[in-house]
Design an enzyme around this catalytic site. Structure first.
Site, PDB file in Angstrom:
ATOM      1  N   ASP A   1      40.038 -19.013  38.854  1.00  0.00           N
ATOM      2  CA  ASP A   1      38.967 -18.360  39.611  1.00  0.00           C
ATOM      3  C   ASP A   1      37.574 -18.765  39.138  1.00  0.00           C
ATOM      4  O   ASP A   1      36.647 -17.970  39.150  1.00  0.00           O
ATOM      5  CB  ASP A   1      39.135 -16.822  39.563  1.00  0.00           C
ATOM      6  CG  ASP A   1      40.530 -16.417  39.984  1.00  0.00           C
ATOM      7  OD1 ASP A   1      40.983 -16.946  41.001  1.00  0.00           O
ATOM      8  OD2 ASP A   1      41.163 -15.609  39.279  1.00  0.00           O
TER       9      ASP A   1
ATOM     10  N   LYS B   1      36.731 -23.525  41.640  1.00  0.00           N
ATOM     11  CA  LYS B   1      37.180 -24.918  41.861  1.00  0.00           C
ATOM     12  C   LYS B   1      37.182 -25.273  43.337  1.00  0.00           C
ATOM     13  O   LYS B   1      36.891 -26.394  43.721  1.00  0.00           O
ATOM     14  CB  LYS B   1      38.596 -25.122  41.294  1.00  0.00           C
ATOM     15  CG  LYS B   1      38.689 -24.955  39.796  1.00  0.00           C
ATOM     16  CD  LYS B   1      40.118 -25.142  39.320  1.00  0.00           C
ATOM     17  CE  LYS B   1      41.066 -24.071  39.808  1.00  0.00           C
ATOM     18  NZ  LYS B   1      40.806 -22.706  39.318  1.00  0.00           N
TER      19      LYS B   1
ATOM     20  N   GLY C   1      44.299 -19.109  44.710  1.00  0.00           N
ATOM     21  CA  GLY C   1      43.451 -18.724  45.836  1.00  0.00           C
ATOM     22  C   GLY C   1      42.175 -19.519  45.783  1.00  0.00           C
ATOM     23  O   GLY C   1      41.467 -19.487  44.785  1.00  0.00           O
ATOM     24  N   HIS C   2      41.901 -20.274  46.816  1.00  0.00           N
ATOM     25  CA  HIS C   2      40.664 -21.031  46.881  1.00  0.00           C
ATOM     26  C   HIS C   2      39.820 -20.458  47.994  1.00  0.00           C
ATOM     27  O   HIS C   2      40.201 -20.541  49.154  1.00  0.00           O
ATOM     28  CB  HIS C   2      40.941 -22.505  47.205  1.00  0.00           C
ATOM     29  CG  HIS C   2      41.617 -23.234  46.090  1.00  0.00           C
ATOM     30  ND1 HIS C   2      42.174 -24.474  46.227  1.00  0.00           N
ATOM     31  CD2 HIS C   2      41.823 -22.878  44.808  1.00  0.00           C
ATOM     32  CE1 HIS C   2      42.682 -24.851  45.070  1.00  0.00           C
ATOM     33  NE2 HIS C   2      42.480 -23.893  44.197  1.00  0.00           N
TER      34      HIS C   2
ATOM     35  N   GLN D   1      44.752 -22.646  39.195  1.00  0.00           N
ATOM     36  CA  GLN D   1      44.666 -21.811  37.977  1.00  0.00           C
ATOM     37  C   GLN D   1      43.672 -22.415  36.981  1.00  0.00           C
ATOM     38  O   GLN D   1      42.653 -22.909  37.425  1.00  0.00           O
ATOM     39  CB  GLN D   1      46.052 -21.633  37.338  1.00  0.00           C
ATOM     40  CG  GLN D   1      46.999 -20.769  38.167  1.00  0.00           C
ATOM     41  CD  GLN D   1      47.795 -21.553  39.202  1.00  0.00           C
ATOM     42  OE1 GLN D   1      48.270 -22.622  38.902  1.00  0.00           O
ATOM     43  NE2 GLN D   1      47.931 -21.025  40.385  1.00  0.00           N
TER      44      GLN D   1
HETATM   45  P1  IMP Z   1      52.215 -16.730  38.372  1.00  0.00           P
HETATM   46  O1  IMP Z   1      51.486 -18.030  38.451  1.00  0.00           O
HETATM   47  O2  IMP Z   1      52.304 -16.026  39.702  1.00  0.00           O
HETATM   48  O3  IMP Z   1      53.559 -16.849  37.710  1.00  0.00           O
HETATM   49  O4  IMP Z   1      51.350 -15.728  37.444  1.00  0.00           O
HETATM   50  C1  IMP Z   1      51.200 -15.981  36.053  1.00  0.00           C
HETATM   51  C2  IMP Z   1      49.797 -15.607  35.581  1.00  0.00           C
HETATM   52  O5  IMP Z   1      48.852 -16.499  36.166  1.00  0.00           O
HETATM   53  C3  IMP Z   1      49.337 -14.206  35.999  1.00  0.00           C
HETATM   54  O6  IMP Z   1      48.496 -13.687  34.986  1.00  0.00           O
HETATM   55  C4  IMP Z   1      48.516 -14.463  37.252  1.00  0.00           C
HETATM   56  O7  IMP Z   1      47.571 -13.449  37.503  1.00  0.00           O
HETATM   57  C5  IMP Z   1      47.854 -15.766  36.874  1.00  0.00           C
HETATM   58  N1  IMP Z   1      47.458 -16.577  38.022  1.00  0.00           N
HETATM   59  C6  IMP Z   1      48.248 -17.319  38.830  1.00  0.00           C
HETATM   60  N2  IMP Z   1      47.512 -17.966  39.757  1.00  0.00           N
HETATM   61  C7  IMP Z   1      46.221 -17.642  39.519  1.00  0.00           C
HETATM   62  C8  IMP Z   1      44.980 -18.032  40.121  1.00  0.00           C
HETATM   63  O8  IMP Z   1      44.909 -18.822  41.065  1.00  0.00           O
HETATM   64  N3  IMP Z   1      43.868 -17.470  39.577  1.00  0.00           N
HETATM   65  C9  IMP Z   1      43.906 -16.634  38.517  1.00  0.00           C
HETATM   66  N4  IMP Z   1      45.032 -16.258  37.918  1.00  0.00           N
HETATM   67  C10 IMP Z   1      46.177 -16.759  38.408  1.00  0.00           C
END
Ligand code: IMP
Length: 424
Positions: free
Chosen positions: A13, A16, A40-41, A223
């Site tokens: 977040d 990007k 999420g973009h 991420q």
């Molecule tokens: P997962 O990727 O759904 O397995 O989540 C694992 C961890 O990554 C959790 O803490 C999520 O909140 C975090 N996470 C996954 N995708 C994002 C993103 O795009 N932005 C911020 N945190 C993310």
């Protein structure tokens, strides 16, 4: 023309999406190299807000070929929905290319993600529950189903039935859930296959040819560095490698093909989900960052935890990604604070750390050592030249640049494309 990796330097977040969209103006190919619809973009183009989860941000630039690389995990229902949403808003997604080797997120992955989290109780990771972790788990235990399997219905059905037997044992016996039926799942996914067929190809070849032809290629990570499965705050991480080295693996090119690594850094930090966060602000200042910065997840709508910029973590991101430049985003949010704090070191268990600690026990006990910088106390969101920023804002940027020992080439002062200051 250079090949550039765009990577988040924090817990995701960082903005990007906006930076990728901005650089896509001069790009020919934009590749997502890892993750799935957990990302999420949010991109704002001419006042219109687009929230993408899987399709690379470059799709909004008409000449770009957007690519979903082999390192991604794809939920085909979500992907097709996202393509339809773009069509309905006048964006043509027909240039999209999808790696035949990317893995599929199946309904049992989503179900397992949710029940495993529930069983972890207070130890839960706080995942997005999109099935990302279980899909990567199957990839590495060689039980995954890939996009290319969809085009051989017999093999697809055979693989799925075998795997589902295993998953059903787990769902029923361990997690006390109802058994899942392979029949409707097979029909649904073979239906997706027909819709996806025109977009699927050997994307490693496509990207390598684009590079050989001198085209401008952007490799977009999802991420961020601190959510990397190897280099992040394990186990509170995602299940892939957002760091720059993951770009080669996830796109199917070698490290020598990469020229630049652009780190996207938010001027403060946020995190969604559980896990350590040394500069987290559990007070009114943190609350204001959430409100002013609009810090709610694009995918899950969850409130993000917020805190001051962490230079220990930034220097770590510079190191593990070999950053060549930095884009500093959302600096306009800091206009609302009189004094700005930045963490320059940590104190933990009686010792001082200037390098990001790899041991969980040390990290959990870290107290940030702050330096205070003066705020500028005026709206900067309409400024379009770096030299027009208030002196304190310029000093803030220069301070970050010096601490990171990497040039800050882009400063973002708002969500739109034009709210961007370029520096040489
Ligand atoms: P997962 O990727 O759904 O397995 O989540 C694992 C961890 O990554 C959790 O803490 C999520 O909140 C975090 N996470 C996954 N995708 C994002 C993103 O795009 N932005 C911020 N945190 C993310």
């Amino acid at each position: 023309m250079p090949t550039t990796v765009i990577v988040g330097t924090q817990w995701g977040d960082e903005g990007k999406g906006k930076i990728t969209d901005l650089l896509s103006d001069t790009a020919d190919v934009v590749v997502r190299y890892q993750g799935g619809n957990n990302a999420g973009h949010t991109i704002v183009v001419e006042g219109e807000r687009f929230a993408l989860t899987l399709i690379p941000s470059g799709v909004l630039s008409p000449r770009v070929i957007p690519v979903i690389g082999n390192g991604c995990v794809i939920d085909p229902g979500v992907l097709l929905e996202e393509m339809n949403e773009l069509r309905s808003r006048g964006v043509d997604p027909s240039r999209l290319r999808i790696s035949a080797n990317a893995h599929l997120i199946m309904p049992y992955h989503r179900k397992l993600d949710a029940v495993m989290e529930r069983y972890l109780g207070r130890q839960q990771i706080g995942t997005t529950k999109r099935g990302i972790g279980p899909a990567y788990q199957d990839k590495f235990s060689r039980q995954g189903i890939r996009i290319q399997d969809l085009f051989d219905p017999k093999i697809f059905a055979k693989k799925l039935e075998a795997i589902l037997k295993d998953k059903n044992r787990l769902l029923v016996k361990v997690y006390n859930q109802l058994e899942m039926d392979p029949g409707p799942m097979i029909d649904r996914y073979l239906g997706y296959a027909e819709e996806l067929r025109p977009y699927v190809e050997d994307t490693s070849l496509l990207i390598s040819r684009a590079i050989a032809d001198g085209q401008n290629v952007i490799l977009e990570g999802a991420q961020g560095t601190l959510l990397d499965i190897d280099h992040g705050t394990y186990p509170f991480v995602t299940s892939s490698n957002p760091t720059a080295s993951g770009a080669g693996t996830g796109a199917g090119i070698g490290p020598k093909a990469i020229d630049n690594v652009l780190g996207v850094t938010k001027a403060y930090i946020s995190r969604v989900g559980s896990g350590p966060f040394p500069t987290e602000l559990d007070d009114e200042i943190g609350e204001r960052m959430v409100e002013i910065g609009g810090e709610f997840g694009t995918v899950t709508g969850r409130r993000r935890r917020c805190g001051w910029l962490d230079l220990v973590a930034l220097r770590y991101a510079v190191r593990v990604n070999s950053l060549t430049e930095i884009a500093l985003t959302k600096i306009d949010v800091l206009s609302h604070f009189e004094t700005l704090r930045v963490a320059v070191a940590y104190d933990s268990l009686g010792e001082r750390y200037e390098d990001f600690p790899r041991q969980q026990r040390i990290l959990y006990n870290c107290r940030p050592v702050y330096e205070d910088l003066p705020g500028w106390g005026e709206d900067i969101s309409e400024i379009r030249e770096f030299s027009d920023l208030p002196k304190e804002a310029r000093q803030y940027v220069e301070y970050v640049e010096e601490a990171a020992a990497v040039p800050v080439t882009i400063v973002s002062v708002g969500p739109g494309r034009s709210a961007t200051l370029r520096r040489e």
